[in-house]
Design a protein around this motif. Structure first.
Motif, PDB file in Angstrom:
ATOM      1  N   GLU A   1      21.345  24.137  -4.454  1.00 54.21           N
ATOM      2  CA  GLU A   1      21.996  23.611  -3.257  1.00 54.21           C
ATOM      3  C   GLU A   1      22.465  24.791  -2.409  1.00 54.21           C
ATOM      4  O   GLU A   1      23.186  25.666  -2.897  1.00 54.21           O
ATOM      5  N   TYR A   2      22.059  24.806  -1.149  1.00 51.13           N
ATOM      6  CA  TYR A   2      22.453  25.897  -0.265  1.00 51.13           C
ATOM      7  C   TYR A   2      23.098  25.314   0.983  1.00 51.13           C
ATOM      8  O   TYR A   2      22.464  24.543   1.724  1.00 51.13           O
ATOM      9  N   PHE A   3      24.364  25.655   1.205  1.00 48.49           N
ATOM     10  CA  PHE A   3      25.105  25.160   2.360  1.00 48.49           C
ATOM     11  C   PHE A   3      25.210  26.272   3.396  1.00 48.49           C
ATOM     12  O   PHE A   3      25.812  27.313   3.138  1.00 48.49           O
ATOM     13  N   SER A   4      24.612  26.026   4.541  1.00 50.01           N
ATOM     14  CA  SER A   4      24.607  26.997   5.629  1.00 50.01           C
ATOM     15  C   SER A   4      25.775  26.724   6.578  1.00 50.01           C
ATOM     16  O   SER A   4      26.198  25.580   6.742  1.00 50.01           O
ATOM     17  N   SER A   5      26.257  27.770   7.204  1.00 51.47           N
ATOM     18  CA  SER A   5      27.342  27.603   8.171  1.00 51.47           C
ATOM     19  C   SER A   5      26.820  27.364   9.578  1.00 51.47           C
ATOM     20  O   SER A   5      27.588  27.040  10.485  1.00 51.47           O
TER      21      SER A   5
ATOM     22  N   PHE B   1      15.514  30.575   9.436  1.00 50.02           N
ATOM     23  CA  PHE B   1      14.784  31.700   8.852  1.00 50.02           C
ATOM     24  C   PHE B   1      15.694  32.510   7.930  1.00 50.02           C
ATOM     25  O   PHE B   1      15.340  32.832   6.794  1.00 50.02           O
ATOM     26  N   ARG B   2      16.883  32.814   8.406  1.00 49.17           N
ATOM     27  CA  ARG B   2      17.841  33.568   7.599  1.00 49.17           C
ATOM     28  C   ARG B   2      18.253  32.772   6.361  1.00 49.17           C
ATOM     29  O   ARG B   2      18.408  33.327   5.272  1.00 49.17           O
ATOM     30  N   ASP B   3      18.419  31.468   6.524  1.00 51.27           N
ATOM     31  CA  ASP B   3      18.816  30.627   5.394  1.00 51.27           C
ATOM     32  C   ASP B   3      17.767  30.631   4.289  1.00 51.27           C
ATOM     33  O   ASP B   3      18.097  30.661   3.101  1.00 51.27           O
ATOM     34  N   LEU B   4      16.496  30.589   4.667  1.00 49.92           N
ATOM     35  CA  LEU B   4      15.432  30.621   3.661  1.00 49.92           C
ATOM     36  C   LEU B   4      15.461  31.926   2.885  1.00 49.92           C
ATOM     37  O   LEU B   4      15.308  31.935   1.656  1.00 49.92           O
TER      38      LEU B   4
END
Length: 210
Positions: free
Chosen positions: A128-132, A138-141
């Motif tokens: 699980e990845y929670f982005s701000s 692209f950066r999140d991947l």
């Protein structure tokens, strides 16, 4: 691929938020003087780039991120009562049964996400990845791979927007574009995804073919 991992974009893939997004946008448009989205425009908009949508609706490009964040904020209250895309829960169970790792990336709040997953019996993701920020795909991947120590060649990213596909291509990750979310199939094809899925079962068929 040694250990396949399917990474899902959340909104538009696991839960269909398009009608809610239209409703929330029209509320914002009424206060900011933008053109509201009419029912017969929804399909047309799905074929347009984000920039062309802004032009059609009279949204200045510089205000687009603000509108996006306001819509995202509006999702949080609605999420707990929303239903997953038909067939998605079965797909996730089928993937797990085949020892395929599954994850998601979202800019939704952890609380709203958790309630949605629990209410739809889907609270069993491996990663699980929670982005701000919803505009840093692209950066999140890249950060997703680093956080969980995963190889990009073992990942497949599933998204419903052209920007999802472009982010995956930029990260050199295979991608699946789904046609039940925001963007139409012709628009998704512009990004040259590895595969296009018209229904959740198509994803499993593609994975098994791989």
């Amino acid at each position: 691929m040694e250990q396949v991992c399917i990474v899902f974009n959340f909104n538009g893939v696991l839960v269909n938020t398009r009608s809610l997004a239209v409703q929330l946008f029209n509320q914002i448009a009424a206060t900011k003087g933008f053109q509201s989205i009419q029912p017969d425009q929804v399909e047309e908009l799905s074929r347009l780039s984000i920039r062309d949508r802004c032009k059609l609706l009279g949204v200045p490009w510089y205000q687009m991120p603000i509108v996006g964040m306001l819509i995202k904020a509006g999702y949080q209250d609605a999420f707990p009562t929303m239903k997953a895309v038909n067939g998605i829960s079965k797909l996730l169970h089928d993937l797990k049964a085949r020892n395929i790792k599954i994850g998601f990336i979202t800019s939704n709040s952890q609380h709203a996400t958790r309630e949605f997953l629990q209410n739809n019996q889907m609270d069993f993701f491996d990663y699980e990845y929670f982005s701000s920020n919803p505009f840093t795909k692209f950066r999140d991947l890249d950060q997703f791979c680093k956080k969980f120590n995963l190889k990009k060649e073992d990942l497949i990213y599933v998204g419903d927007e052209l920007r999802d596909i472009r982010a995956a291509n930029r990260s050199r990750i295979k991608s699946i574009g789904v046609t039940w979310g925001y963007d139409s199939s012709p628009l998704l094809q512009q990004g040259k995804p590895t595969f296009i899925a018209a229904k959740p079962d198509d994803i499993l068929s593609f994975i098994e073919g791989e």
